[in-house]
Scaffold this motif. Structure first.
Motif, PDB file in Angstrom:
ATOM      1  N   VAL A 280      -0.851  -6.187  -1.576  1.00 49.43           N
ATOM      2  CA  VAL A 280      -0.484  -6.510   0.377  1.00 49.43           C
ATOM      3  C   VAL A 280       0.972  -5.176   0.014  1.00 49.43           C
ATOM      4  CG1 VAL A 280      -1.781  -8.408   0.161  1.00 49.43           C
ATOM      5  CG2 VAL A 280       0.429  -8.782  -0.573  1.00 49.43           C
ATOM      6  N   THR A 281       1.366  -5.710   1.222  1.00 49.05           N
ATOM      7  CA  THR A 281       2.764  -4.977   1.418  1.00 49.05           C
ATOM      8  C   THR A 281       3.785  -6.208   1.377  1.00 49.05           C
ATOM      9  OG1 THR A 281       2.149  -4.725   3.772  1.00 49.05           O
ATOM     10  CG2 THR A 281       1.690  -2.710   2.148  1.00 49.05           C
ATOM     11  N   GLU A 282       3.384  -7.581   2.368  1.00 43.79           N
ATOM     12  CA  GLU A 282       4.860  -8.674   2.394  1.00 43.79           C
ATOM     13  C   GLU A 282       3.235 -10.099   2.868  1.00 43.79           C
ATOM     14  OE1 GLU A 282       5.665  -8.690   6.224  1.00 43.79           O
ATOM     15  OE2 GLU A 282       3.714  -8.330   7.430  1.00 43.79           O
ATOM     16  N   PHE A 283       4.371 -11.249   2.228  1.00 44.32           N
ATOM     17  CA  PHE A 283       3.929 -12.693   2.184  1.00 44.32           C
ATOM     18  C   PHE A 283       3.197 -12.991   3.558  1.00 44.32           C
ATOM     19  CE2 PHE A 283       5.784 -12.200  -2.587  1.00 44.32           C
ATOM     20  CZ  PHE A 283       4.326 -11.494  -2.790  1.00 44.32           C
ATOM     21  N   ILE A 284       3.137 -13.705   3.758  1.00 47.93           N
ATOM     22  CA  ILE A 284       2.836 -14.661   5.055  1.00 47.93           C
ATOM     23  C   ILE A 284       3.976 -15.284   5.390  1.00 47.93           C
ATOM     24  CG2 ILE A 284       1.545 -16.924   5.726  1.00 47.93           C
ATOM     25  CD1 ILE A 284      -0.197 -16.589   4.482  1.00 47.93           C
ATOM     26  N   ASP A 285       4.559 -15.081   6.806  1.00 49.12           N
ATOM     27  CA  ASP A 285       5.876 -15.455   7.784  1.00 49.12           C
ATOM     28  C   ASP A 285       7.042 -14.846   6.597  1.00 49.12           C
ATOM     29  OD1 ASP A 285       4.058 -18.041   8.368  1.00 49.12           O
ATOM     30  OD2 ASP A 285       4.323 -19.046   7.309  1.00 49.12           O
ATOM     31  N   GLY A 286       6.985 -13.708   6.111  1.00 45.61           N
ATOM     32  CA  GLY A 286       7.793 -12.910   5.403  1.00 45.61           C
ATOM     33  C   GLY A 286       8.567 -13.845   4.221  1.00 45.61           C
TER      34      GLY A 286
END
Length: 350
Positions: free
Chosen positions: A166-172
């Protein structure tokens, strides 16, 4: 050595047995009293273990609990955890007509897939909030020492995201906050959803059945049995009393306090045997009934979980492996933990 179980967990288990044998072969007394628990059901959630532990608390009485399982991380350092997540796993089934119908009948006949979807959207909303009454009430707060351990863990967002694809996590969320969310936040995950027709060709049907499987990863002090009953009541209260719900298994979360001498013993033993600072974390993201879980069942005695296998040991694969140098060091590691434990005069039984 190659083969399923060479690291997870036959090799880890044998480190303890070979360490005991080494003391005996040398004519040296064990530095502390040791009780060994063999569990052959760990990979299926150890369903028989809780009742057995409750029936044998006197036999199992101890001052600390320890388990070896798994192996090193990518940094090639031993990993030590002082907790594990809990689990509640359920299947929910909704029924409609007696059999699948032509989709034109959707004007008149209720679609169980939609009913199940609507129930799920009430259970968890886009903000990530899980709406079971009391779901968050029992959660044990993160302590200063636990947060401090996270800050020293060297969490790497880019490396974690690369491994997960992935390139980011939930909620940044990022950094230590991401690590804390991973270890200390409960989840409600849709593990599977089945309904209707998804095969080749055109088949517009109104399905007669819909089912989903949910797993809840739980954190310390959340009771899976309480939450199972709460989920059943939630469905009843939201117009889904006819939904069938099957309990597919549960595991209690566990977490031991970090401000105890046994935690220092396990960490110091790792430093001495491996010549490196171990990776430590206050609890784990996965679930299992192992050392820290047992410590909780025995009244909250100090406990830890660690492992001696090599990095990338390919757990559960046909070519899972154990490297002999890691195995030999694992024997030394077990023995050194016992020696330091005995020197600490913690009571003498682990």
């Amino acid at each position: 050595m190659y083969g399923r179980g060479t690291t997870d967990a036959k090799g880890n288990l044998l480190c303890h047995l070979r360490a005991i044998a080494a003391f005996r072969d040398a004519g040296v007394d064990l530095p502390c009293s040791i009780k060994v628990v063999f569990d052959g059901e760990e990979e299926s959630g150890s369903p028989s273990l809780p009742a057995w532990v409750r029936a044998n608390t006197d036999l199992l009485k101890a001052d600390a609990a320890l388990s070896f399982d798994g192996g090193f991380g990518g940094s090639n350092r031993p990993r030590i955890s002082f907790g594990s997540s809990g689990l509640l796993f359920v299947e929910i089934r909704a029924r409609g007509a007696e059999q699948d119908l032509h989709s034109a009948r959707a004007r008149l006949v209720q679609n169980p897939a939609w009913r199940l979807i609507w129930a799920l959207t009430q259970l968890k909303t886009p903000d990530g909030r899980i709406h079971l009454p009391g779901f968050y009430d029992a959660i044990r707060p993160v302590t200063h020492l636990e947060r401090e351990m996270l800050e020293q863990a060297g969490w790497d967002d880019a490396a974690q995201q690369r491994d997960l694809g992935v390139t980011e996590f939930i909620d940044g969320v990022s950094g230590v906050d991401a690590h804390e969310r991973l270890l200390f936040t409960p989840t409600c995950n849709i593990a599977g959803f089945a309904t209707g027709w998804m095969g080749e060709g055109h088949k517009t049907v109104l399905p007669s059945r819909a089912a989903c499987r949910l797993d809840f990863r739980l954190v310390a002090d959340q009771d899976p049995n309480v939450l199972l009953a709460t989920l059943r009541q939630f469905l009843d209260d939201h117009g889904c009393a006819d939904f069938e719900m099957e309990d597919m298994g549960s595991i209690e979360a566990s977490r031991t306090a970090l401000d105890n001498a046994f935690a220092d013993v396990v960490i110091d033993a790792a430093r001495q045997v491996y010549g490196a600072q171990p990776e430590t974390q206050p609890t784990g993201d996965a679930s299992g009934r192992q050392g820290v879980w047992l410590g909780g069942m025995l009244g909250g005695i100090p406990a830890a979980g660690t492992g001696v296998g090599p990095p990338a040991w390919r757990g559960h694969a046909a070519d899972e492996f154990m490297v002999l140098d890691y195995y030999r060091n694992g024997i030394r590691y077990a023995a050194r933990i016992w020696e330091l434990f005995g020197q600490q005069s913690l009571g003498g039984t682990s």
